[in-house]
Design an enzyme around this catalytic site. Structure first.
Site, PDB file in Angstrom:
ATOM      1  N   GLY A  41       0.837  -1.205   0.000  1.00  0.00           N
ATOM      2  CA  GLY A  41       0.000   0.000   0.000  1.00  0.00           C
ATOM      3  C   GLY A  41       0.867   1.249   0.000  1.00  0.00           C
ATOM      4  O   GLY A  41       2.082   1.192   0.207  1.00  0.00           O
ATOM      5  N   THR A  43       1.155   3.865   2.044  1.00  0.00           N
ATOM      6  CA  THR A  43       1.853   4.281   3.271  1.00  0.00           C
ATOM      7  C   THR A  43       3.102   3.428   3.476  1.00  0.00           C
ATOM      8  O   THR A  43       4.194   3.948   3.758  1.00  0.00           O
ATOM      9  CB  THR A  43       0.910   4.164   4.492  1.00  0.00           C
ATOM     10  OG1 THR A  43      -0.389   4.630   4.132  1.00  0.00           O
ATOM     11  CG2 THR A  43       1.438   4.962   5.667  1.00  0.00           C
ATOM     12  N   GLY A  96       0.639  -0.930   6.501  1.00  0.00           N
ATOM     13  CA  GLY A  96      -0.458   0.026   6.604  1.00  0.00           C
ATOM     14  C   GLY A  96      -1.765  -0.633   7.010  1.00  0.00           C
ATOM     15  O   GLY A  96      -1.806  -1.813   7.380  1.00  0.00           O
ATOM     16  N   GLY A 110      -7.383  -3.656   1.426  1.00  0.00           N
ATOM     17  CA  GLY A 110      -7.855  -2.757   0.375  1.00  0.00           C
ATOM     18  C   GLY A 110      -6.995  -2.851  -0.877  1.00  0.00           C
ATOM     19  O   GLY A 110      -7.465  -2.627  -1.989  1.00  0.00           O
ATOM     20  N   GLY A 111      -5.743  -3.199  -0.675  1.00  0.00           N
ATOM     21  CA  GLY A 111      -4.823  -3.367  -1.808  1.00  0.00           C
ATOM     22  C   GLY A 111      -4.688  -4.816  -2.245  1.00  0.00           C
ATOM     23  O   GLY A 111      -3.794  -5.144  -3.029  1.00  0.00           O
ATOM     24  N   GLU A 117       0.262 -10.383   3.777  1.00  0.00           N
ATOM     25  CA  GLU A 117       0.505  -9.462   4.900  1.00  0.00           C
ATOM     26  C   GLU A 117       0.325 -10.188   6.242  1.00  0.00           C
ATOM     27  O   GLU A 117       1.098  -9.992   7.183  1.00  0.00           O
ATOM     28  CB  GLU A 117      -0.453  -8.276   4.818  1.00  0.00           C
ATOM     29  CG  GLU A 117      -0.125  -7.326   3.674  1.00  0.00           C
ATOM     30  CD  GLU A 117      -1.180  -6.263   3.430  1.00  0.00           C
ATOM     31  OE1 GLU A 117      -0.840  -5.259   2.818  1.00  0.00           O
ATOM     32  OE2 GLU A 117      -2.348  -6.450   3.842  1.00  0.00           O
TER      33      GLU A 117
HETATM   34  C1  5RP Z   1      -3.111  -3.771   1.297  1.00  0.00           C
HETATM   35  C2  5RP Z   1      -3.306  -3.183   2.638  1.00  0.00           C
HETATM   36  C3  5RP Z   1      -2.818  -1.791   2.860  1.00  0.00           C
HETATM   37  O1  5RP Z   1      -1.989  -1.770   3.966  1.00  0.00           O
HETATM   38  C4  5RP Z   1      -4.004  -0.908   3.070  1.00  0.00           C
HETATM   39  O2  5RP Z   1      -4.852  -1.046   1.933  1.00  0.00           O
HETATM   40  C5  5RP Z   1      -3.602   0.541   3.254  1.00  0.00           C
HETATM   41  O3  5RP Z   1      -3.188   1.093   2.043  1.00  0.00           O
HETATM   42  P1  5RP Z   1      -2.719   2.603   1.924  1.00  0.00           P
HETATM   43  O4  5RP Z   1      -1.500   2.756   2.764  1.00  0.00           O
HETATM   44  O5  5RP Z   1      -2.447   2.755   0.438  1.00  0.00           O
HETATM   45  O6  5RP Z   1      -3.850   3.477   2.372  1.00  0.00           O
HETATM   46  O7  5RP Z   1      -3.848  -3.786   3.533  1.00  0.00           O
HETATM   47  O8  5RP Z   1      -3.728  -5.041   1.199  1.00  0.00           O
END
Ligand code: 5RP
Length: 260
Positions: A41, A43, A96, A110-111, A117
């Site tokens: 992600g 961050t 993140g 979300g990613g 992870e």
């Molecule tokens: C990916 C994740 C990311 O950590 C989460 O989506 C946060 O993303 P971002 O730092 O782009 O807001 O869990 O699967």
């Protein structure tokens, strides 16, 4: 350790807060000789870029990426990589979150990287969540909860998830297959994602504890009792660190928190 300036500039206020959290984690936690889990992600990618600069300045670390995207970025910025085939435990994972509550329970995925992870975090002695201040919530669930399922009979798995959710008191759970350009999104493991739009998750422990019992569910995005600390970045470039290591986990004794 050299100063951690970004190699590219954050372009929005939220991005600056993400940058603040990701780069602050270098000075706060990273030390010579560490084996690191590298989150996914935007961050986490600020963290990885800053880590690349620190490595160029002489820092000696090795990383295990949580996605092919993070692997590619780490290689680009010069962070040496290894795998969990070659390293048994990691000292620290920095990753993140899409939402995090005040106890440190998170929604992730979300990613689309939640499975790797979770595996990397579970292999780590310590996990630090890096988030912008907009991610901190009182109750999880405004962000749809990602559930990674095998492609085989995913419709049936979705019906099972709906039955569980109804039993847990979610009246009409909206369960959406994640698509991009009209095709199901595939994770790095080749699975698909069902996003559960729940609005509010009042008992993340119960949900995290039961979702993975459903055949076809590989992993869910509720990470309870995994973060030890959270670094909350702000748009003014500052950050705050909170200890959330006392938070309970839904997972039994095979997890690191369970003390297997
Ligand atoms: C990916 C994740 C990311 O950590 C989460 O989506 C946060 O993303 P971002 O730092 O782009 O807001 O869990 O699967």
């Amino acid at each position: 350790m050299p100063p951690t300036q970004p190699s590219t500039e954050p372009s929005t206020e939220q991005d600056r807060a993400k940058w603040a959290a990701g780069t602050a984690a270098i000075d706060a936690y990273v030390r010579d000789g560490m084996r690191l889990g590298l989150g996914s992600g935007t961050t986490s990618h600020w963290f990885v870029r800053a880590l690349g600069e620190a490595v160029a300045g002489g820092l000696d670390v090795v990383g295990v990426p949580t996605s092919t995207g993070t692997r590619d970025l780490a290689l680009e910025v010069g962070v040496p990589l290894t795998t969990l085939a070659d390293v048994e435990r990691l000292d620290l994972t920095v990753d993140g979150a899409d939402e995090i509550d005040r106890e440190g329970a998170m929604i992730k995925g979300g990613g689309a990287c939640l499975l790797w992870e979770r595996i990397v975090a579970d292999a780590s002695d310590r996990m630090v969540a890096v988030v912008d201040d907009g991610k901190v919530v009182d109750v999880l669930g405004a962000f749809p909860l990602p559930v990674e399922v095998v492609p085989y009979a995913w419709e049936s798995t979705r019906r099972s998830i709906a039955r569980l959710l109804r039993r847990l008191g979610y009246d009409e759970p909206e369960l959406v297959l994640r698509e991009r350009d009209g095709e199901p999104v595939r994770t790095d493991s080749g699975n698909v994602l069902i996003d559960a739009r729940l609005g509010a998750i009042h008992d993340p422990l119960a949900l995290d504890g039961q979702l993975n019992w459903i055949p076809g569910v590989v992993e869910n995005g509720l990470f309870t009792g995994i973060a030890d600390e959270m670094v909350i970045g702000r748009a003014d470039g500052g950050h705050e660190i909170r200890d959330v290591s006392a938070a309970p986990t839904a997972r039994p004794a095979t997890t690191r928190r369970g003390g297997a």
